[in-house]
Design an enzyme around this catalytic site. Structure first.
Site, PDB file in Angstrom:
ATOM      1  N   LYS A 140       0.865  -1.179   0.000  1.00  0.00           N
ATOM      2  CA  LYS A 140       0.000   0.000   0.000  1.00  0.00           C
ATOM      3  C   LYS A 140       0.903   1.231   0.000  1.00  0.00           C
ATOM      4  O   LYS A 140       1.909   1.267   0.714  1.00  0.00           O
ATOM      5  CB  LYS A 140      -0.888  -0.019   1.241  1.00  0.00           C
ATOM      6  N   SER A 199      -9.650   2.041   3.123  1.00  0.00           N
ATOM      7  CA  SER A 199      -8.813   2.768   2.189  1.00  0.00           C
ATOM      8  C   SER A 199      -7.840   1.870   1.424  1.00  0.00           C
ATOM      9  O   SER A 199      -7.227   2.307   0.449  1.00  0.00           O
ATOM     10  CB  SER A 199      -8.002   3.832   2.956  1.00  0.00           C
ATOM     11  N   SER A 256      -9.942  -0.330   7.334  1.00  0.00           N
ATOM     12  CA  SER A 256      -9.384  -0.167   5.990  1.00  0.00           C
ATOM     13  C   SER A 256      -8.655  -1.376   5.436  1.00  0.00           C
ATOM     14  O   SER A 256      -8.238  -1.365   4.280  1.00  0.00           O
ATOM     15  CB  SER A 256      -8.450   1.052   5.949  1.00  0.00           C
TER      16      SER A 256
END
Length: 487
Positions: free
Chosen positions: A79, A154, A178
């Site tokens: 990420k 997210s 997330s």
């Protein structure tokens, strides 16, 4: 068995048996990334040359008998919230679109030491503020199961990439759901460890008392092997815990006899009937494996959303104050004075959702409102932790839905922040309490995946992984690949 359907342990065995090399495996996934990422828009940066170099180094170690872990030689992606030395790290924001950190996050270093092959950096909601991955400066990420649906956020890029099998696993972060929410929407497995289990050093901060790194992979067994490498005590992170587990796969095959699973009544009040049916079907699988199901009360669930968004926004207001256009990050052109530099750099660099949360947080922390808002949210946070503590006197683990529904359509909630916030109804309380939780696939509704969430006491990750793994031995939801990516 095909590469796409192979677990990390199976891929490691194929590498050990010289059925393929790490370089061959890496080239396979780089070809998939090149073919499918244009449709998903999950990668912000593809690091193909570094991936090949990592793979060649792994093959050289293997030739010498110096393999470091089951992850050695297996491709993955980070990420874009985790700093990687010499490689752009953006947090999916215009504010950091040209930021090249001089250091790597501890979890990135840990995985590199385990032999991970990094294929690139994955998109996300800007600064991890969002639940749909529509809030990225680099465009919307699409759900592999339905290109018109969100992948969740997210960590939407991380979940979509794994679901489409562009890599065997990815890293994510979880501030209010997330990791778990996008894992549920994309039909993969994701675990948020106990707060302090994975170092936050080198992780771009959103809300420091809530942020926690974790893995996303097809299965619980995969997640356990990844956590073995990710987790560590880190003196560079003042919130890192010395109590963190070092081994997460040692209980995977333990029987479930004697385990009591609590099912909170409040989680099913107003829940869509199809969602409820899927979750209760998963509960029955656990019961068939020897676990005991019991109804429980879970107080203060109704105050979690409001408490979370006040605390998270307040911490975001503080953390993001450093992005001022002076030292690093986006800087406006030709400022008239220092005030103009600050105002225009931040206005141009931050997206609308980030600005919204900074303003909410600044207001909640301001003189005259601190006690009425932020302090009340802190008290609510303690009440939520006390509620979980009381619940765990009646059961070992808690089971419920990860999300109120399957993935929603892109654009359907962007103008309704409250509706977007309510998508985190079942996840934010776990972050407020600092507890571990895992989401695993538990069925489908109209061809979209459904996630089941298991919540445990602090440092119970091995037990959570044990339950999810036993469930996955009895089901094949985690092995399903979206049709467009199955070949």
């Amino acid at each position: 068995m095909s590469i796409l359907h192979s677990s990390i342990r199976e891929l490691a065995a194929q590498l050990a048996n010289k059925q393929l090399s790490s370089l061959e495996l890496t080239e396979h996934y780089l070809q998939r990334i090149e073919a499918h990422n244009p449709q998903l828009n999950a990668y912000i940066r593809i690091t193909a040359e570094q991936a090949r170099a990592d793979a060649q180094a792994s093959d050289a170690r293997r030739a010498k008998g110096e393999i470091r872990s089951p992850l050695d030689g297996i491709p993955m992606a980070h990420k874009d919230l985790f700093c990687t030395a010499g490689i752009t790290t953006t947090a999916a924001s215009k504010m950091l679109e040209n930021f090249v950190p001089p250091h790597s996050a501890t979890i990135a270093e840990n995985l590199a030491q385990a032999g991970a092959v990094m294929t690139g950096k994955l998109s996300m909601d800007e600064f991890a503020m969002g639940s749909s991955n529509e809030r990225s400066a680099f465009g919307v990420v699409h759900n592999p199961w339905d290109s018109k649906a969100v992948p969740g956020g997210s960590s939407g890029g991380s979940a979509a990439t794994v679901a489409a099998r562009l890599v065997p696993y990815s890293t994510g972060s979880d501030t209010g759901g997330s990791i778990r929410q996008p894992a549920a929407y994309c039909g993969v497995t994701g675990i948020k460890p106990t707060y302090g289990t994975c170092s936050r050093w080198g992780m771009i901060a959103y809300a420091s008392s809530l942020d926690q790194a974790g893995p996303i992979a097809p299965s619980a067994e995969d997640c356990a092997l990844i956590l073995n490498a990710m987790a560590s005590f880190d003196p560079k992170d003042s919130t890192s815990s010395q109590d963190t587990l070092r081994v997460f796969d040692n209980l995977l095959n333990q029987p479930l006899n004697g385990v009591t699973i609590g099912i909170p009544r409040i989680y099913f009040q107003g829940l869509d009937s199809q969602m409820a049916d899927n979750i209760m079907a998963a509960a029955k699988v656990y019961e068939s494996l020897g676990a005991t199901l019991t109804d429980i009360e879970l107080q203060n669930t109704d105050i979690a959303i409001a408490s979370y968004y006040l605390i998270a926004s307040a911490e975001a207001s503080s953390n993001l104050a450093r992005y001022d256009g002076v030292r690093y990050g986006h800087r406006c052109e030709n400022p008239d004075n220092l005030q103009d530099l600050y105002r225009r750099s931040r206005s141009e660099g931050f997206g609308e959702e980030v600005k919204r949360r900074i303003l909410i947080g600044t207001y909640a922390l301001s003189a005259g409102y601190y006690d009425a808002y932020y302090e009340q949210a802190r008290r609510a946070r303690r009440a939520i932790l006390n509620s979980f503590t009381a619940a765990f006197t009646e059961c070992d683990l808690i089971l419920g839905p990860t999300t109120p529904s399957p993935a929603f359509a892109i654009g359907s909630q962007t103008d309704d922040p409250v509706a977007m916030f309510l998508g985190d109804l079942y996840t934010v309380a776990i972050n407020l309490a600092g507890l571990p939780a895992i989401s695993h696939p538990a069925g489908f509704i109209q061809h979209l995946p459904v996630g089941c969430q298991l919540i445990g006491p602090h440092f119970s990750e091995a037990r959570l992984l044990n339950l999810a793994h036993r469930f996955q031995q009895e089901s094949d939801y985690h092995r399903q690949i979206p049709a467009a990516y199955a070949a």
